[in-house]
Design an enzyme around this catalytic site. Structure first.
Site, PDB file in Angstrom:
ATOM      1  N   ASP A  99      46.105  -8.044  51.758  1.00 28.33           N
ATOM      2  CA  ASP A  99      44.873  -8.012  50.972  1.00 28.33           C
ATOM      3  C   ASP A  99      45.087  -8.556  49.573  1.00 28.33           C
ATOM      4  O   ASP A  99      46.205  -8.628  49.070  1.00 28.33           O
ATOM      5  CB  ASP A  99      44.339  -6.586  50.887  1.00 28.33           C
ATOM      6  CG  ASP A  99      45.312  -5.654  50.173  1.00 28.33           C
ATOM      7  OD1 ASP A  99      46.501  -5.679  50.534  1.00 28.33           O
ATOM      8  OD2 ASP A  99      44.886  -4.903  49.272  1.00 28.33           O
ATOM      9  N   GLU A 100      44.010  -8.925  48.930  1.00 29.27           N
ATOM     10  CA  GLU A 100      43.958  -9.262  47.501  1.00 29.27           C
ATOM     11  C   GLU A 100      45.066 -10.223  47.084  1.00 29.27           C
ATOM     12  O   GLU A 100      45.797  -9.982  46.122  1.00 29.27           O
ATOM     13  CB  GLU A 100      44.014  -7.974  46.659  1.00 29.27           C
ATOM     14  CG  GLU A 100      42.835  -7.053  46.901  1.00 29.27           C
ATOM     15  CD  GLU A 100      42.877  -5.802  46.037  1.00 29.27           C
ATOM     16  OE1 GLU A 100      41.804  -5.350  45.586  1.00 29.27           O
ATOM     17  OE2 GLU A 100      43.987  -5.266  45.825  1.00 29.27           O
ATOM     18  N   VAL A 101      45.177 -11.325  47.798  1.00 22.36           N
ATOM     19  CA  VAL A 101      46.244 -12.291  47.528  1.00 22.36           C
ATOM     20  C   VAL A 101      45.726 -13.380  46.589  1.00 22.36           C
ATOM     21  O   VAL A 101      44.853 -14.170  46.957  1.00 22.36           O
ATOM     22  CB  VAL A 101      46.771 -12.916  48.836  1.00 22.36           C
ATOM     23  CG1 VAL A 101      47.876 -13.928  48.533  1.00 22.36           C
ATOM     24  CG2 VAL A 101      47.293 -11.819  49.767  1.00 22.36           C
TER      25      VAL A 101
END
Length: 531
Positions: free
Chosen positions: A324-326
């Site tokens: 997530d949230e890369v």
């Protein structure tokens, strides 16, 4: 919703009555959480002798591992934890005395895995001689759930100073709605000592949650020993805020004896700044430190080493790989990675996909099935391994798209099931439905369950339990109890949840009041049951 109106509403409705799926009276009379599949009860009292015995007449289960024996000992301890039991049952006559519990388990295997049969039947007779309560279950883990239920219907009699079982005869048939009923804890944002993690596991068992999602590492700290790459835990906050692999094995064993799987997570390629404290080559550069360097083969060797070590300790079939949230800007601005991207004909988005799929292949090679946060599905869902479980968190509407694509899903939408959002009251936890807009039975089966998430930015050993409970219990009933037995108005179960919250307090679990939001404290003097 304002704080004061919410408080007034709880007080007004806390002991509201409802009749649903109960034979013999009102559901509010059944002080069991989560509500069982089927319940009937009567109006007689039975009394437990001090030397209450465990029998296994007719059982096929040998209990070589001691899981049932230990579970029974914990059951007895729970009955005695709040008061000294020093009365005498003789004055009630032999016909009103429960002398023991006969547990019949129909299978020998006690390997704990996803989808194991957790059903049980619990019978407590009316007065007769001799009187034994009885549990029948396919597995020892169903029997453990039955012991939890029995512990909730027992109570201390202050006049006789003994344990009584009111409202007999009890006949309870029970089974979970979903096979995956999880709670996430985060040991990177704040370190949680092993005894605290064990306390969380105990409290999960009381509510029949069965997956501890251990978000072990994140950008802030890397507290776990990795024998294959021993410098990784240089990224811990301090030398004392660490877990050895023996600690991890102890946590897994402790949970397993309580019917709880441990889902280990390493979040890659983002959220991984702490990895580079011990191995700086994992960073794109010293000035741009995450996500992990996609161009470096060493990155994937480290992931392989971690998952190899995991496979020796974490026995659950799933491993969580994050995803997530890369933010891939470091890949673009770091010269050697930018050069690698051009040589391999990839843009940043394609490199993100490449990284996630490589991590999945490594996990599969070690016998795990991968779980990934929903961004991976949103960006390249068709490329994911068909064995992927997609973990929904960003909001509603995603789960139905995941199951339409033929993948499994765990629901944790942040607007309802994120515990660190302290302004989310327990009724929203209760009413959050994992199968919203999913009507096809074959697709419904792909929603394997849900999970409440206790992210650790503002949570340490001092406040974790009061932030988890009782809101996690509200979600636990949603995940356990059949849909048609769930209340359409959460306030109709407020009295029963208040009772469970007070039971947690009696057992040493610092569950917050219902009339608070998040981990609030009581507003004023008063009974536990009115808070």
């Amino acid at each position: 919703m304002g704080r004061f109106p919410f408080r007034v509403l709880v007080f007004a409705l806390v002991f509201a009555e409802m009749v649903v799926g109960i034979s013999g009276g009102n559901v509010e009379d059944v002080k069991v959480w989560p509500l069982p599949y089927s319940v009937s009860y009567g109006h007689k009292n039975m009394y437990m002798i001090g030397d209450f015995k465990l029998l296994s007449d007719g059982s096929k289960y040998s209990d070589a591992s001691g899981i049932l024996k230990d579970g029974f000992s914990r059951f007895i301890d729970l009955l005695k934890v709040a008061h000294v039991v020093d009365g005498n049952v003789s004055k009630y006559g032999n016909s009103s005395v429960l002398v023991g519990l006969n547990v019949v388990i129909l299978t020998q295997d006690d390997e704990l895995q996803y989808g194991i049969d957790e059903s049980y039947k619990l019978l407590v007779p009316s007065p007769k001689k001799p009187a034994y309560a009885q549990i029948e279950a396919q597995t020892v883990y169903g029997a453990l759930h039955a012991l939890q239920t029995l512990s909730q219907i027992c109570q201390f009699n202050f006049k006789s100073r003994i344990i009584e079982v009111p409202m007999t005869p009890w006949t309870i048939s029970d089974k979970p709605r979903f096979p995956f009923r999880g709670l996430l804890i985060d040991t990177s944002r704040h370190y949680q000592p092993v005894p605290v993690i064990k306390s969380v596991i105990d409290s999960m068992a009381y509510a029949k949650l069965n997956v501890l999602h251990w978000h072990i590492v994140d950008m802030q700290s890397f507290p776990l020993e990795i024998p294959s790459y021993p410098k990784l835990w240089n990224g811990a906050y301090s030398v004392s805020e660490r877990y050895t692999m023996a600690d991890a094995a102890e946590i897994v064993s402790y949970a397993q004896k309580r019917g709880i799987n441990v889902l280990a997570e390493i979040d890659v390629p983002g959220h991984a700044l702490s990895w580079g404290v011990g191995y700086p080559s994992l960073w794109p550069s010293k000035d741009c430190q995450q996500p992990l360097d996609v161009s470096n083969n060493f990155t994937f060797k480290v992931i392989d080493g971690i998952l190899s070590d995991f496979s020796k300790v974490f026995k659950f079939k799933f491993v969580h790989l994050g995803g997530d949230e890369v933010d891939t800007s470091c890949w673009r601005t770091t010269s050697h990675i930018s050069k690698w991207l051009k040589e391999h004909g990839m843009n940043e988005s394609e490199a993100y996909q490449y990284f996630v799929l490589q991590a999945q292949k490594i996990a599969l090679s070690h016998g795990f099935e991968p779980v990934n946060w929903e961004e991976t599905f949103n960006n390249f869902g068709k490329k994911l391994s068909p064995k992927t479980v997609v973990h929904n968190w960003l909001g509603g509407g995603v789960a139905e798209n995941i199951v339409k694509a033929g993948l499994r899903c765990v629901v944790s939408n942040q607007d309802k099931w994120y515990l660190h959002y302290l302004d989310t009251p327990w009724p929203l936890f209760y009413l959050n439905e994992p199968l919203t807009n999913i009507t096809d039975p074959s697709q419904q089966k792909l929603v394997i369950g849900g999970e409440v998430c206790m992210w650790g930015e503002t949570v340490d050993a001092s406040d974790i339990q009061q932030t988890i409970w009782p809101r996690a219990a509200a979600a636990a009933e949603r995940l356990w109890t059949p849909y048609n037995k769930l209340a359409k108005d959460a306030m109709l179960v407020a009295g029963r949840l208040a009772h469970f919250r007070c039971l947690l307090n009696q057992r040493g679990i610092a569950a917050a009041p219902l009339n608070a939001v998040g981990r609030g404290t009581p507003y004023e003097p008063g009974s536990c049951y009115n808070q």
